[in-house]
Motif scaffolding. Sequence first.
Motif, mmCIF file in Angstrom:
data_model
loop_
_atom_site.group_PDB
_atom_site.id
_atom_site.type_symbol
_atom_site.label_atom_id
_atom_site.label_comp_id
_atom_site.label_asym_id
_atom_site.label_seq_id
_atom_site.Cartn_x
_atom_site.Cartn_y
_atom_site.Cartn_z
ATOM 1 N N HIS A 2 -17.902 17.646 -25.969
ATOM 2 C CA HIS A 2 -19.149 17.582 -25.219
ATOM 3 C C HIS A 2 -19.829 16.232 -25.416
ATOM 4 O O HIS A 2 -20.303 15.632 -24.463
ATOM 5 C CB HIS A 2 -20.072 18.728 -25.645
ATOM 6 N N ASP A 3 -19.844 15.738 -26.669
ATOM 7 C CA ASP A 3 -20.484 14.448 -26.947
ATOM 8 C C ASP A 3 -19.786 13.316 -26.200
ATOM 9 O O ASP A 3 -20.442 12.401 -25.706
ATOM 10 C CB ASP A 3 -20.466 14.151 -28.449
ATOM 11 N N LEU A 4 -18.445 13.390 -26.113
ATOM 12 C CA LEU A 4 -17.706 12.365 -25.382
ATOM 13 C C LEU A 4 -18.093 12.380 -23.919
ATOM 14 O O LEU A 4 -18.276 11.341 -23.302
ATOM 15 C CB LEU A 4 -16.201 12.589 -25.518
ATOM 16 N N TYR A 5 -18.203 13.579 -23.362
ATOM 17 C CA TYR A 5 -18.568 13.715 -21.953
ATOM 18 C C TYR A 5 -19.966 13.147 -21.715
ATOM 19 O O TYR A 5 -20.176 12.390 -20.769
ATOM 20 C CB TYR A 5 -18.501 15.191 -21.533
ATOM 21 N N VAL A 6 -20.903 13.507 -22.572
ATOM 22 C CA VAL A 6 -22.277 13.017 -22.413
ATOM 23 C C VAL A 6 -22.314 11.502 -22.528
ATOM 24 O O VAL A 6 -22.961 10.823 -21.739
ATOM 25 C CB VAL A 6 -23.222 13.683 -23.445
ATOM 26 N N CYS A 7 -21.594 10.957 -23.499
ATOM 27 C CA CYS A 7 -21.549 9.502 -23.682
ATOM 28 C C CYS A 7 -20.966 8.830 -22.447
ATOM 29 O O CYS A 7 -21.544 7.875 -21.919
ATOM 30 C CB CYS A 7 -20.728 9.155 -24.910
ATOM 31 N N GLN A 8 -19.820 9.317 -21.969
ATOM 32 C CA GLN A 8 -19.174 8.723 -20.807
ATOM 33 C C GLN A 8 -20.066 8.851 -19.570
ATOM 34 O O GLN A 8 -20.244 7.912 -18.821
ATOM 35 C CB GLN A 8 -17.811 9.386 -20.541
ATOM 36 N N ARG A 9 -20.627 10.029 -19.377
ATOM 37 C CA ARG A 9 -21.482 10.251 -18.206
ATOM 38 C C ARG A 9 -22.709 9.339 -18.264
ATOM 39 O O ARG A 9 -23.106 8.760 -17.259
ATOM 40 C CB ARG A 9 -21.911 11.717 -18.161
ATOM 41 N N SER A 10 -23.283 9.199 -19.450
ATOM 42 C CA SER A 10 -24.470 8.349 -19.601
ATOM 43 C C SER A 10 -24.164 6.899 -19.277
ATOM 44 O O SER A 10 -24.967 6.212 -18.648
ATOM 45 C CB SER A 10 -25.022 8.464 -21.024
ATOM 46 N N THR A 11 -22.993 6.406 -19.705
ATOM 47 C CA THR A 11 -22.657 5.021 -19.390
ATOM 48 C C THR A 11 -22.275 4.881 -17.919
ATOM 49 O O THR A 11 -22.643 3.904 -17.277
ATOM 50 C CB THR A 11 -21.508 4.500 -20.286
ATOM 51 N N ASP A 12 -21.553 5.862 -17.368
ATOM 52 C CA ASP A 12 -21.176 5.814 -15.947
ATOM 53 C C ASP A 12 -22.398 5.819 -15.038
ATOM 54 O O ASP A 12 -22.425 5.149 -14.012
ATOM 55 C CB ASP A 12 -20.271 6.999 -15.579
ATOM 56 N N GLU A 13 -23.413 6.593 -15.408
ATOM 57 C CA GLU A 13 -24.610 6.725 -14.576
ATOM 58 C C GLU A 13 -25.661 5.663 -14.887
ATOM 59 O O GLU A 13 -26.737 5.671 -14.308
ATOM 60 C CB GLU A 13 -25.203 8.128 -14.756
ATOM 61 N N GLY A 14 -25.360 4.770 -15.794
ATOM 62 C CA GLY A 14 -26.289 3.684 -16.097
ATOM 63 C C GLY A 14 -27.447 4.084 -16.987
ATOM 64 O O GLY A 14 -28.408 3.339 -17.127
ATOM 65 N N VAL A 15 -27.392 5.267 -17.602
ATOM 66 C CA VAL A 15 -28.454 5.700 -18.507
ATOM 67 C C VAL A 15 -28.489 4.799 -19.734
ATOM 68 O O VAL A 15 -29.539 4.445 -20.237
ATOM 69 C CB VAL A 15 -28.250 7.179 -18.921
ATOM 70 N N VAL A 16 -27.309 4.415 -20.173
ATOM 71 C CA VAL A 16 -27.185 3.525 -21.321
ATOM 72 C C VAL A 16 -26.044 2.554 -21.020
ATOM 73 O O VAL A 16 -25.074 2.900 -20.351
ATOM 74 C CB VAL A 16 -26.936 4.326 -22.624
ATOM 75 N N LYS A 17 -26.187 1.356 -21.514
ATOM 76 C CA LYS A 17 -25.139 0.354 -21.325
ATOM 77 C C LYS A 17 -24.210 0.356 -22.523
ATOM 78 O O LYS A 17 -24.645 0.573 -23.650
ATOM 79 C CB LYS A 17 -25.764 -1.039 -21.164
ATOM 80 N N ARG A 18 -22.942 0.086 -22.285
ATOM 81 C CA ARG A 18 -21.963 0.070 -23.368
ATOM 82 C C ARG A 18 -22.379 -0.899 -24.463
ATOM 83 O O ARG A 18 -22.237 -0.611 -25.658
ATOM 84 C CB ARG A 18 -20.558 -0.297 -22.822
ATOM 85 N N GLU A 19 -22.923 -2.034 -24.096
ATOM 86 C CA GLU A 19 -23.314 -3.028 -25.105
ATOM 87 C C GLU A 19 -24.491 -2.566 -25.969
ATOM 88 O O GLU A 19 -24.773 -3.166 -27.009
ATOM 89 C CB GLU A 19 -23.606 -4.390 -24.474
ATOM 90 N N ASP A 20 -25.145 -1.482 -25.571
ATOM 91 C CA ASP A 20 -26.239 -0.936 -26.371
ATOM 92 C C ASP A 20 -25.744 0.108 -27.374
ATOM 93 O O ASP A 20 -26.531 0.632 -28.166
ATOM 94 C CB ASP A 20 -27.299 -0.303 -25.473
ATOM 95 N N LEU A 21 -24.459 0.426 -27.316
ATOM 96 C CA LEU A 21 -23.873 1.411 -28.218
ATOM 97 C C LEU A 21 -22.992 0.721 -29.252
ATOM 98 O O LEU A 21 -22.354 -0.287 -28.954
ATOM 99 C CB LEU A 21 -23.018 2.414 -27.431
ATOM 100 N N PHE A 22 -22.962 1.274 -30.448
ATOM 101 C CA PHE A 22 -22.050 0.816 -31.496
ATOM 102 C C PHE A 22 -21.143 1.992 -31.801
ATOM 103 O O PHE A 22 -21.557 2.977 -32.410
ATOM 104 C CB PHE A 22 -22.822 0.378 -32.743
ATOM 105 N N ILE A 23 -19.900 1.901 -31.363
ATOM 106 C CA ILE A 23 -18.989 3.042 -31.449
ATOM 107 C C ILE A 23 -17.946 2.801 -32.537
ATOM 108 O O ILE A 23 -17.270 1.776 -32.559
ATOM 109 C CB ILE A 23 -18.333 3.315 -30.078
ATOM 110 N N VAL A 24 -17.869 3.786 -33.424
ATOM 111 C CA VAL A 24 -16.981 3.739 -34.577
ATOM 112 C C VAL A 24 -15.984 4.884 -34.479
ATOM 113 O O VAL A 24 -16.335 5.988 -34.087
ATOM 114 C CB VAL A 24 -17.786 3.892 -35.894
ATOM 115 N N SER A 25 -14.756 4.615 -34.833
ATOM 116 C CA SER A 25 -13.763 5.669 -34.953
ATOM 117 C C SER A 25 -12.907 5.366 -36.174
ATOM 118 O O SER A 25 -13.071 4.326 -36.816
ATOM 119 C CB SER A 25 -12.900 5.768 -33.682
#
Length: 198
Positions: A2-25
Amino acid sequence: MHDLYVCQRSTDEGVVKREDLFIVSKLWCTFHLPSLVRGACERTLRDLKLDFLDLYLMHFPMGAKPGDELFPFDENQQLISDGSNFLDTWEAMEELVDAGLVKAIGISNFNKDQIDAILNKPGLKYKPANNQIECHPFLTQEKLINYCHSKGISVTAYSPLGSPDRPWGSSDHPTLLEEPRIKVIADKHNKTPAQARA
């Protein structure tokens, strides 16, 4: 998921920009053989629908037998090693930085001696950017944290509220959120014990 979907949807819809996220795996221990490292990272990128990770951590300093089992144990309940050396795994992770798949690499659950081994590795290209360790009032890790900082390695904590459900724990171990001193601090600031720890 669910979190992946929300993250992807948020970036796709312009809610948040990828450069504003710090993603760790993290690189799981069954992918420590150098020939498996890049494929594991690429799978993570595909699953997250990303072009790169900001930070990629080696989850443990030891590798386990590749395969579908999360923790491959033998008949004596001992983890089955893949025979890898974390220094070789580190070198394969350095190649991920060179390939632009990750911006930085780090470690998790490493002690001082293991960190020293990486820092003193001949031909080291990139030192660990971060060491993620269990850290909370019952396990402060002050010496390790100070050591990491002295080497320019940031530290992040996992289980900062303790880990009462850890498999090696027992019912007689104290629970951090029920610790009287934490409760006093929380009450003093009109917070819950979890908020007092944050």
